[in-house]
Scaffold this motif. Structure first.
Motif, mmCIF file in Angstrom:
data_model
loop_
_atom_site.group_PDB
_atom_site.id
_atom_site.type_symbol
_atom_site.label_atom_id
_atom_site.label_comp_id
_atom_site.label_asym_id
_atom_site.label_seq_id
_atom_site.Cartn_x
_atom_site.Cartn_y
_atom_site.Cartn_z
ATOM 1 N N TYR A 121 -5.060 5.003 -4.628
ATOM 2 C CA TYR A 121 -6.322 4.714 -5.301
ATOM 3 C C TYR A 121 -6.381 5.500 -6.600
ATOM 4 O O TYR A 121 -6.035 6.675 -6.635
ATOM 5 C CB TYR A 121 -7.491 5.107 -4.380
ATOM 6 N N ASP A 122 -6.815 4.836 -7.658
ATOM 7 C CA ASP A 122 -6.995 5.488 -8.958
ATOM 8 C C ASP A 122 -8.488 5.625 -9.225
ATOM 9 O O ASP A 122 -9.150 4.635 -9.564
ATOM 10 C CB ASP A 122 -6.327 4.660 -10.060
ATOM 11 N N PRO A 123 -9.056 6.823 -9.078
ATOM 12 C CA PRO A 123 -10.498 6.985 -9.244
ATOM 13 C C PRO A 123 -10.992 6.671 -10.667
ATOM 14 O O PRO A 123 -12.127 6.248 -10.842
ATOM 15 C CB PRO A 123 -10.768 8.444 -8.890
ATOM 16 N N ALA A 124 -10.153 6.835 -11.658
ATOM 17 C CA ALA A 124 -10.569 6.569 -13.040
ATOM 18 C C ALA A 124 -10.875 5.083 -13.262
ATOM 19 O O ALA A 124 -11.807 4.738 -13.985
ATOM 20 C CB ALA A 124 -9.496 7.044 -14.010
ATOM 21 N N THR A 125 -10.103 4.196 -12.634
ATOM 22 C CA THR A 125 -10.295 2.751 -12.817
ATOM 23 C C THR A 125 -10.924 2.081 -11.598
ATOM 24 O O THR A 125 -11.319 0.932 -11.671
ATOM 25 C CB THR A 125 -8.954 2.056 -13.106
ATOM 26 N N GLU A 126 -10.958 2.799 -10.482
ATOM 27 C CA GLU A 126 -11.475 2.315 -9.200
ATOM 28 C C GLU A 126 -10.623 1.197 -8.592
ATOM 29 O O GLU A 126 -11.089 0.424 -7.761
ATOM 30 C CB GLU A 126 -12.953 1.889 -9.317
ATOM 31 N N TRP A 127 -9.349 1.107 -8.981
ATOM 32 C CA TRP A 127 -8.413 0.144 -8.393
ATOM 33 C C TRP A 127 -7.609 0.828 -7.302
ATOM 34 O O TRP A 127 -7.226 1.995 -7.424
ATOM 35 C CB TRP A 127 -7.453 -0.415 -9.442
ATOM 36 N N ALA A 128 -7.346 0.070 -6.252
ATOM 37 C CA ALA A 128 -6.523 0.558 -5.140
ATOM 38 C C ALA A 128 -5.495 -0.517 -4.787
ATOM 39 O O ALA A 128 -5.726 -1.706 -4.995
ATOM 40 C CB ALA A 128 -7.371 0.868 -3.920
ATOM 41 N N VAL A 129 -4.389 -0.060 -4.238
ATOM 42 C CA VAL A 129 -3.366 -0.973 -3.732
ATOM 43 C C VAL A 129 -3.000 -0.489 -2.334
ATOM 44 O O VAL A 129 -2.761 0.704 -2.112
ATOM 45 C CB VAL A 129 -2.106 -0.982 -4.615
ATOM 46 N N THR A 130 -3.001 -1.428 -1.409
ATOM 47 C CA THR A 130 -2.543 -1.149 -0.046
ATOM 48 C C THR A 130 -1.410 -2.132 0.248
ATOM 49 O O THR A 130 -1.571 -3.327 0.053
ATOM 50 C CB THR A 130 -3.682 -1.332 0.970
ATOM 51 N N VAL A 131 -0.278 -1.595 0.682
ATOM 52 C CA VAL A 131 0.889 -2.422 0.987
ATOM 53 C C VAL A 131 1.210 -2.227 2.472
ATOM 54 O O VAL A 131 1.354 -1.108 2.941
ATOM 55 C CB VAL A 131 2.103 -2.042 0.119
ATOM 56 N N VAL A 132 1.318 -3.362 3.172
ATOM 57 C CA VAL A 132 1.672 -3.341 4.592
ATOM 58 C C VAL A 132 3.056 -3.971 4.737
ATOM 59 O O VAL A 132 3.265 -5.115 4.335
ATOM 60 C CB VAL A 132 0.650 -4.123 5.444
ATOM 61 N N ILE A 133 3.977 -3.218 5.303
ATOM 62 C CA ILE A 133 5.312 -3.736 5.601
ATOM 63 C C ILE A 133 5.326 -4.014 7.099
ATOM 64 O O ILE A 133 5.115 -3.097 7.906
ATOM 65 C CB ILE A 133 6.405 -2.724 5.206
ATOM 66 N N PHE A 146 -4.177 -10.301 14.298
ATOM 67 C CA PHE A 146 -3.169 -11.197 13.741
ATOM 68 C C PHE A 146 -1.821 -11.122 14.448
ATOM 69 O O PHE A 146 -0.899 -11.868 14.122
ATOM 70 C CB PHE A 146 -2.965 -10.893 12.247
ATOM 71 N N GLY A 147 -1.678 -10.182 15.376
ATOM 72 C CA GLY A 147 -0.401 -10.007 16.044
ATOM 73 C C GLY A 147 0.672 -9.459 15.128
ATOM 74 O O GLY A 147 1.861 -9.602 15.397
ATOM 75 N N LEU A 148 0.238 -8.800 14.044
ATOM 76 C CA LEU A 148 1.190 -8.220 13.081
ATOM 77 C C LEU A 148 1.377 -6.743 13.376
ATOM 78 O O LEU A 148 0.408 -5.986 13.460
ATOM 79 C CB LEU A 148 0.668 -8.386 11.647
ATOM 80 N N LYS A 149 2.616 -6.345 13.537
ATOM 81 C CA LYS A 149 2.926 -4.932 13.759
ATOM 82 C C LYS A 149 3.360 -4.328 12.436
ATOM 83 O O LYS A 149 4.327 -4.787 11.830
ATOM 84 C CB LYS A 149 4.018 -4.795 14.809
ATOM 85 N N ALA A 150 2.635 -3.312 11.995
ATOM 86 C CA ALA A 150 2.943 -2.674 10.718
ATOM 87 C C ALA A 150 4.011 -1.597 10.904
ATOM 88 O O ALA A 150 3.833 -0.668 11.686
ATOM 89 C CB ALA A 150 1.682 -2.060 10.113
ATOM 90 N N ALA A 151 5.110 -1.733 10.186
ATOM 91 C CA ALA A 151 6.136 -0.687 10.170
ATOM 92 C C ALA A 151 5.672 0.465 9.286
ATOM 93 O O ALA A 151 5.943 1.626 9.566
ATOM 94 C CB ALA A 151 7.453 -1.254 9.655
ATOM 95 N N ALA A 152 4.946 0.107 8.214
ATOM 96 C CA ALA A 152 4.421 1.127 7.293
ATOM 97 C C ALA A 152 3.215 0.566 6.569
ATOM 98 O O ALA A 152 3.146 -0.634 6.291
ATOM 99 C CB ALA A 152 5.486 1.532 6.278
ATOM 100 N N ILE A 153 2.264 1.463 6.279
ATOM 101 C CA ILE A 153 1.122 1.116 5.437
ATOM 102 C C ILE A 153 1.061 2.163 4.331
ATOM 103 O O ILE A 153 0.954 3.363 4.605
ATOM 104 C CB ILE A 153 -0.196 1.079 6.227
ATOM 105 N N LEU A 154 1.151 1.699 3.111
ATOM 106 C CA LEU A 154 1.133 2.568 1.934
ATOM 107 C C LEU A 154 -0.143 2.274 1.156
ATOM 108 O O LEU A 154 -0.499 1.113 0.968
ATOM 109 C CB LEU A 154 2.364 2.299 1.061
ATOM 110 N N ARG A 155 -0.819 3.319 0.700
ATOM 111 C CA ARG A 155 -2.120 3.125 0.052
ATOM 112 C C ARG A 155 -2.296 4.138 -1.069
ATOM 113 O O ARG A 155 -2.005 5.316 -0.910
ATOM 114 C CB ARG A 155 -3.208 3.289 1.104
#
Length: 116
Positions: free
Chosen positions: A101-113, A90-99
């Motif tokens: 995960y909650d094993p109890a609910t199996e939900w995860a969030v990944t944030v790319v700046i 995509f030609g996107l340069k990530a300054a930061a990737i934050l990730r």
């Protein structure tokens, strides 16, 4: 003051969804069960429902420290692959990737700046 960054097109959001799921399959052997991508002002967020890796569930009771180390290694590998794929595809340069995960609910969030 920096100028606002345009939102991503629907097609790019679809491609990001496929990209995330492909990386998940490469590392864990299966895709995600739910995935939503949101993008605004150079921040891309992935909201994801995962299946828990059975082997990690087996480690939780007696080998908590080992399980945490494996979780950390898998998250780090995922972020490295995502960073590379975002730049190459995509030609996107990530300054930061934050990730997280909650094993109890199996939900995860990944944030790319992004730097773009």
């Amino acid at each position: 003051m920096s100028k606002p960054r345009p939102a991503l097109s629907n097609e790019t959001v679809k491609q990001l969804t496929r990209c995330y799921n492909e990386i998940n399959k490469e590392i864990y052997g299966f895709g995600v069960t739910q995935l939503k991508v949101a993008a605004d002002e150079g921040i891309i967020s992935f909201y994801v429902k995962h299946q828990r890796v059975t082997a990690l569930k087996a480690l939780e009771a007696r080998y908590e420290i080992l399980k945490q180390a494996v979780d950390h290694a898998l998250h780090t590998e995922f972020k490295l692959r995502l960073r590379k794929r975002l730049e190459e595809t995509f030609g996107l340069k990530a300054a930061a990737i934050l990730r997280d995960y909650d094993p109890a609910t199996e939900w995860a969030v990944t944030v790319v700046i992004t730097d773009n």
